[in-house]
Scaffold this motif. Structure first.
Motif, PDB file in Angstrom:
ATOM      1  N   GLY C  15       3.019 -10.422  -1.201  1.00 51.71           N
ATOM      2  CA  GLY C  15       2.008 -11.070  -0.374  1.00 51.71           C
ATOM      3  C   GLY C  15       1.852 -10.357   0.962  1.00 51.71           C
ATOM      4  N   ILE C  34      -3.476 -16.129  -0.810  1.00 51.49           N
ATOM      5  CA  ILE C  34      -2.402 -15.146  -1.047  1.00 51.49           C
ATOM      6  C   ILE C  34      -1.174 -15.484  -0.223  1.00 51.49           C
ATOM      7  N   GLY C  35      -1.399 -15.827   1.054  1.00 52.30           N
ATOM      8  CA  GLY C  35      -0.268 -16.100   1.935  1.00 52.30           C
ATOM      9  C   GLY C  35       0.548 -17.284   1.456  1.00 52.30           C
ATOM     10  N   SER C  38       1.794 -16.905  -2.513  1.00 50.69           N
ATOM     11  CA  SER C  38       2.953 -16.092  -2.861  1.00 50.69           C
ATOM     12  C   SER C  38       4.237 -16.866  -2.595  1.00 50.69           C
ATOM     13  N   ASN C 124       4.828 -14.192   5.592  1.00 52.16           N
ATOM     14  CA  ASN C 124       5.316 -13.819   4.261  1.00 52.16           C
ATOM     15  C   ASN C 124       6.509 -12.882   4.360  1.00 52.16           C
TER      16      ASN C 124
END
Lengths: 502, 102, 633
Positions: C15, C34-35, C38, C124
């Motif tokens: 990520g 995505i952040g 993940s 991340n």
């Protein structure tokens, strides 16, 4: 013969590039780039053979050796040889050379041909230094790399370049003279007991005891620690780095300093094991002071390039400590430090150069908040600042860890003080980031971010450092036989009293 | 023919040499310095000739011929330099040409 | 499934990479997906792995996954390897799960920010590094995570880098923790050179064989490790960075400076518990540090006006409790408090963040008020968190975890009545400052204007955390309540030989009395807060307006003036030295040599004046002298 080519290709490439430049400057750049790539090809080929274990000679300690007569009456020959250590150094030289050519692609606008001529001749001299096993030849290459560097700083440098170039020249030349004296004394001492020769392998084991041996050793030590540089022989470095053009700073920090470290490893300790054991406490003291003093001076600077220059003093202090700790951990640490510092400081100088091209100042007081306008440049700088402070996950951490762990076996006190250097490194690295990329952008800078050429160079360096941080085994394995041989050459030496006392 | 004693001719040679040297040191005109130099050289030549006739060896006279040759060459170069100098700075004062850049 | 362990830290790292490389070209929605995604995937995977680990435990209750050999030097051979046992499972679950909730919350909280993708990239990376720290099988790999989270903490505290104060706070955090880390590194050198390994299990095994209990080596090694733990966990004497670290965005404070990173020190000590058991004096020091810190920080929290600084001091204080537990050998109680604390403190920070967000970056509690009616969900969740923090008896998780610590502080071998009393006093102050916050900020007259109302993406994490904060306590009940000790049974697989003996049923009555005392003290604290800050605030104002009162208030507000002490002792002298020596005194040495040469040049240069006649005179004089020497000798 491949060793001769290693040295000759940059020389010839430099000549050709220098001649072509009058007609076509771009062609000149491409010629020097391809000469270096060709040379790297040879070196990588050697490394691949070494790595795969092909034609690995078991009887000798050298992977490839080249020997012809040169001046038989003086016992001087052209004796080149390569083992894992020198091969890695040659690879580092060529890699940073390529980075250097790339970094000066747009920066150098005057006398392009002569620039590349000098640049390639420095590299050739450095490679010669790493390959030469004949002390006279070694000294010859030692001087070869000096003069073009003088021109590089003196012609293409910044405003105070003349002063810096002369200072660089005087420091290195004076210390080189002392080394020449020591070489001669060593050779004649050896000749008194037998053959007159400049050959390294034959000179090993020449008995040089007591104060006399110490003095002769100090001649070598001086030349190499001036180059390294160790406290208190460092003042040439901040000036030379600050004033040199970007490519000059890259190879100065990345490679030329390593010739000092290489010299300590290859010559000082193996040739004078007894003297070195006596000298160890003092050398460790100089190393510790260098680590802390360099860091403190780095923190005090407001000139970005000067700051980065002083960090080299600090990092090379670890090399001095590792060499004189002279055990398994520390020696591997030294090799790692040589390579990783080459990467990280080279990269830092490149980024500072890129920044200078954009904002035309090196004063941190005139920057600030640049992250807003150039985030990629900021992120890259952040990465290498972290490498410089020894963040785990990058090669520099492995290097410092091994050096300090090795040093711990020798001297707990020295380790404790040298470890303070880790804190100091944090302070100056954060200071650097804060002065340039963080804080308010009150000068309203609007600058271009890294372009594709610069990004690819940065990416290569980042990848190298991260790879070395998580899998340094190829390097460690490659230098293993070389370090083993070096340690054996000192193992027979009688242990003087001073060693037991510590 | 009564030979002149060696001491006398050497004394004469020394005297000439000293006079020449004095001339070199005190005159500021380059022409006179050149002339004084000639005198010094000939003083040395005289000493050679005297010594050679005293021991009856030809070496000293050979040396004298050398000296004459060298003197001729030197004068030709020297005078050329003097002419050039005069053209450039319109003086023959040697102290006026004590600096290198011109 | 266990063999997928390596994916747990790798997913957030991917990520990070994606956001780093392409984040600035993505839409905010994609960045958020995505952040948070993940980390969410990583949490899911951790749960699956954890379920399998619990359902069919691997031999020795530990699973090690070796990825590759890092390097090999002189017999020292660290590996890149992850180890899953009960301890790292609990840590990893908390990190990924709480981390996921906070990421989710951040999508709402950071939505206006222009550096949205940088925020998630750094968050991340933090989760990845924290997982490396937790899962690392040897101390060197742990150190990678350890420094990595330090870097992320630095980056995220200074996230709004245009504000110089934030940069200073970030630098301070990094440098102060680095002081501890350096001590820790020296500890590693000692362990490597003495024991030849950094693999945690080997290390504890070999140390037990080679070192006598209480031997100098063991004391030195644990002291140095303790240095690192103290720095990272904000304990005395390196606690000064944590309150300033609140300069970062609130989700950062929740994740890094409350729930996970700051408890890394606790984890380190628990991980190397056998070493500490070999050095009883150092272990006692751990307890004393914990007790002192919890008192000092509790006092400071009493007078703070910034809601985040109150929470920061309370974090320092609660970690003090964990140190106290570790110091008396109650490893499992310490980890239990870590877990409940992660839930309720993250909850408190997120709820506070919702308030700050709603009031447009207002952090002063005296400028809030009456928020209970305006933001009911936030109020109720905050109240639950506050109840846990103040350890309101029976219904909150904080009660059970803190009670365990207090009981062991009193009853275990290393414990004493003094440590117990310190803990009790700390609990008293905790409930006062906690409910001071609740009463002043949420009750009373409304003072601020609500700008944004938190959306569901921010409220859902609050509710989930509130649920966890309330009920996570019931998995581990005191012995005299009911035989439900799920957590310590799990932990005993790690701490087996060094665990605390639980066979003290004879003192059930005593334990009951102590529990009653602790419960009453907490409630008195709440009552005191009610009378002092809600019913009749004039008394407090009167006290603080006297000279002694205002001095004391300022002193506590500045955190016992540790900053000033360190400035005078270290920072200012070093800065002055650096400033004085900017030109490098060594350089002036060489410049001196150069000017000496130059002086000689000026002295002698009249000889070379260019006058030909002068040279001729020199020649003549020299010739005369030589002649004279020849003739007269």
């Amino acid at each position: 013969m491949s060793l001769v080519w290693l040295i000759l290709i940059p020389m010839v490439g430099g000549l050709v590039a220098g001649l072509v430049a009058r007609k076509n400057e771009s062609l000149c750049r491409w010629i020097s780039l391809s000469a270096l790539i060709l040379d790297s090809g040879i070196a990588i080929n050697l490394f691949a053979h070494h790595w795969l274990g092909l034609d690995l000679p078991t009887s000798t300690r050298w992977l490839v050796e080249f020997q012809v007569e040169w001046i038989p009456r003086l016992g001087a020959g052209i004796h080149l040889a390569v083992d894992g250590l020198s091969l890695l150094m040659v690879l580092l030289t060529l890699f940073l050379g390529i980075i250097g050519v790339g970094a000066s692609w747009t920066e150098i606008k005057t006398q392009v041909g002569f620039f590349h001529f000098n640049f390639l001749w420095i590299l050739s001299g450095v490679i010669g230094v790493f390959l030469a096993l004949d002390l006279l030849l070694f000294f010859f290459f030692w001087e070869v790399m000096l003069v073009p560097m003088y021109f590089l700083i003196g012609i293409w440098g910044h405003e105070n370049r003349q002063y810096a170039a002369v200072k660089f020249f005087i420091f290195t030349q004076a210390s080189g003279l002392v080394m020449l004296l020591s070489i001669l004394v060593l050779v004649f001492t050896h000749a008194a007991g037998g053959e007159l020769t400049f050959d390294y392998m034959k000179l090993l084991g020449t008995p040089m005891d007591g104060t006399f041996g110490l003095l002769v050793m100090l001649g070598f030590f001086l030349a190499f620690t001036v180059k390294l540089p160790a406290f208190p022989f460092h003042p040439w470095l901040p000036d030379a780095h600050t004033e040199a053009p970007t490519a000059g700073s890259i190879i100065l920090a990345g490679i030329l300093l390593k010739t000092g470290a290489y010299g300590l490893l290859r010559f000082v300790v193996p040739l004078f094991p007894a003297a070195c054991q006596v000298f160890t406490p003092y050398a460790l003291f100089l190393g510790v002071v260098g680590v802390l003093y360099g860091a403190m001076q780095a923190f005090a600077q407001s000139d970005l390039k000067r700051l980065v220059a002083y960090t080299s003093v600090s990092h090379m202090g670890f090399v001095l400590l590792g060499v004189f700790a002279w055990n398994d951990y520390a020696l591997y640490g030294v090799v790692m430090q040589m390579i990783c510092h080459g990467f990280s400081s080279g990269a830092q100088f490149m980024l500072v150069g890129a920044l200078y091209e954009r904002v035309h100042t090196r004063e941190m007081g005139r920057m600030g908040g640049l992250w807003t306008t150039a985030p990629r440049l900021g992120a890259a700088s952040m990465f290498f600042a972290m490498a410089s402070l020894g963040l785990p996950g990058m090669g520099n951490f492995i290097a410092e860890f091994l050096v300090l762990a090795g040093l711990f076996k020798v001297s707990v006190t020295a380790t404790s003080f040298a470890s303070l250097g880790l804190i100091a490194a944090t302070i100056y690295s954060l200071w650097l980031m804060r002065g340039t990329f963080f804080g308010p952008n009150d000068k309203q800078w609007k600058i271009a971010d890294l372009n594709a050429r610069e990004l690819s160079l940065v990416a290569a360096l980042v990848a190298g450092l991260v790879f070395l941080g998580f899998y340094p085994q190829p390097v460690l394995k490659a230098v293993h036989p070389a370090l083993e041989a070096l340690q054996q050459s000192t193992a027979q030496a009688p242990v003087p009293v001073a060693m037991n006392r510590r | 023919m009564a030979s002149i004693p060696l001491e006398v001719s050497l004394f004469l040679s020394g005297l000439l040499f000293s006079l020449g040297l004095l001339g070199v040191l005190v005159r500021r005109n380059i022409l006179f310095i050149l002339m004084s130099l000639e005198i010094m050289m000939n003083a040395a030549g005289l000493a050679f000739v005297a010594a050679s006739s005293h021991w009856g060896v030809a070496d000293g006279q050979v040396m004298f011929i050398f000296i004459v040759t060298v003197a001729a060459a030197e004068v030709s170069v020297g005078l050329a330099l003097v002419l050039q100098l005069y053209r450039r700075i319109h003086t023959l004062d040697s102290d006026a040409v004590s600096v290198m850049r011109g | 499934m266990l063999s997928l362990l390596w994916l747990v830290p790798t997913l957030p790292f991917l990520g990070f990479l994606i956001l780093l490389l392409f984040g600035d070209r993505m839409t905010k929605t994609l960045v958020g997906i995505i952040g948070a995604g993940s980390v969410g995937l990583s949490a899911l995977l951790t749960m699956v792995i954890g379920y399998q680990f619990l359902a069919s435990p691997p031999p020795d209750h530990a699973f090690t996954q070796v990825l590759w050999t890092w390097f090999e030097v002189g017999g020292f051979r660290p590996e890149i390897a992850f180890r899953l046992d009960a301890l790292s499972l609990v840590m990893a679950s908390v990190v990924t799960f709480v981390g996921f909730l906070i990421h989710l919350y951040s999508i709402g909280y950071m939505h206006e920010d222009s550096s949205f993708s940088r925020f998630f990239a750094e968050m991340n990376l933090f989760v990845c590094m924290m997982l490396v720290l937790v899962l690392g099988d040897n101390l060197l790999l742990l150190y990678v995570g350890w420094e990595g989270v330090g870097l992320c903490s630095y980056l995220l505290i200074g996230f709004w880098y245009q504000e110089p104060a934030n940069c200073t706070a970030a630098q301070k955090a990094f440098i102060v923790t680095r002081v501890g880390d350096t001590a820790m590194a020296i500890g590693f050198f000692l362990l490597v050179t003495q024991l030849g390994t950094l693999q945690v299990q080997d290390l504890m095994h070999k140390a037990g064989e080679m070192w006598e209990p209480g031997s100098g080596m063991a004391v030195a090694a644990t002291l140095l490790l303790l240095g690192g733990a103290v720095g990272k966990s904000g304990q005395l004497p390196l606690q000064t960075w944590l309150p300033d670290a609140m300069a970062g965005p609130t989700p950062v404070s929740a994740l890094i400076h409350a729930a996970t990173m700051v408890t890394a020190g606790v984890y380190l000590i628990a991980r190397t518990h056998a070493l500490f058991a070999l050095a009883p004096s150092v272990q006692f020091l751990v307890a004393v540090i914990g007790a002192l810190t919890l008192l000092l920080a509790g006092f400071s929290a009493l007078v703070q006006t910034d809601i985040k600084r109150i929470l920061a001091y309370s974090t320092i204080s609660q970690i003090g409790y964990m140190f106290l537990a570790l110091g008396v050998g109650a490893w499992s109680a310490g980890m239990f408090h870590f877990m409940t604390h992660a839930f309720f403190k993250a909850l408190l920070f997120l709820a506070a963040g919702a308030v700050i967000h709603a009031l447009h970056h207002e952090q002063n509690i005296f400028k809030m008020g009456g928020l209970a009616k305006q933001l009911p969900v936030v109020f109720w969740t905050f109240l639950i968190g506050a109840g846990c923090l103040a350890s309101i008896p029976l219904i909150t998780s904080g009660f059970y975890s803190k009670d365990a610590i207090l009981w062991y502080a009193f009853s275990s071998e290393g414990g004493s009545i003094w440590l117990w009393m310190a803990g009790l006093a700390g609990a008293f102050f905790t409930s006062i400052y906690t409910f001071r916050m609740v009463f002043i900020a949420f009750l009373g007259e409304p003072k601020g204007h609500i700008h944004h109302r938190p959306g569901p993406v921010m409220l859902v994490p609050l509710v989930v955390l509130a649920f966890l904060a309330l009920f996570s306590g019931f998995i581990e009940l005191p012995h005299n309540f009911a035989p439900v000790q799920m957590f310590s049974n799990l932990m005993d697989t790690v701490f087996h030989s060094h665990g605390h003996s639980h066979e003290e049923h004879s003192s059930a009555a005593l334990e009951g009395i102590l529990q009653l005392t602790a419960g009453i003290v907490s409630l008195i604290g709440v009552a005191a807060a009610y009378f002092l800050f809600l019913k009749d605030p004039s008394k407090v104002e009167k006290i603080s307006s006297t000279p002694a009162g205002s001095f004391l208030q300022g002193f506590l507000l500045r955190g016992w003036d540790f900053d000033r002490l360190y400035d005078t002792l270290f920072v200012n002298p070093l800065m002055a030295l650096a400033r004085i020596n900017k030109g490098d005194i060594v350089d002036s040495l060489y410049n001196g040599l150069a000017s000496l040469t130059q002086m000689g040049h000026y002295r002698l240069k009249w000889i070379q004046n260019g006058a030909v006649r002068w040279y001729a005179a020199g020649l003549a004089l020299g010739a005369v002298i030589l002649l004279g020497v020849f003739i007269f000798t």
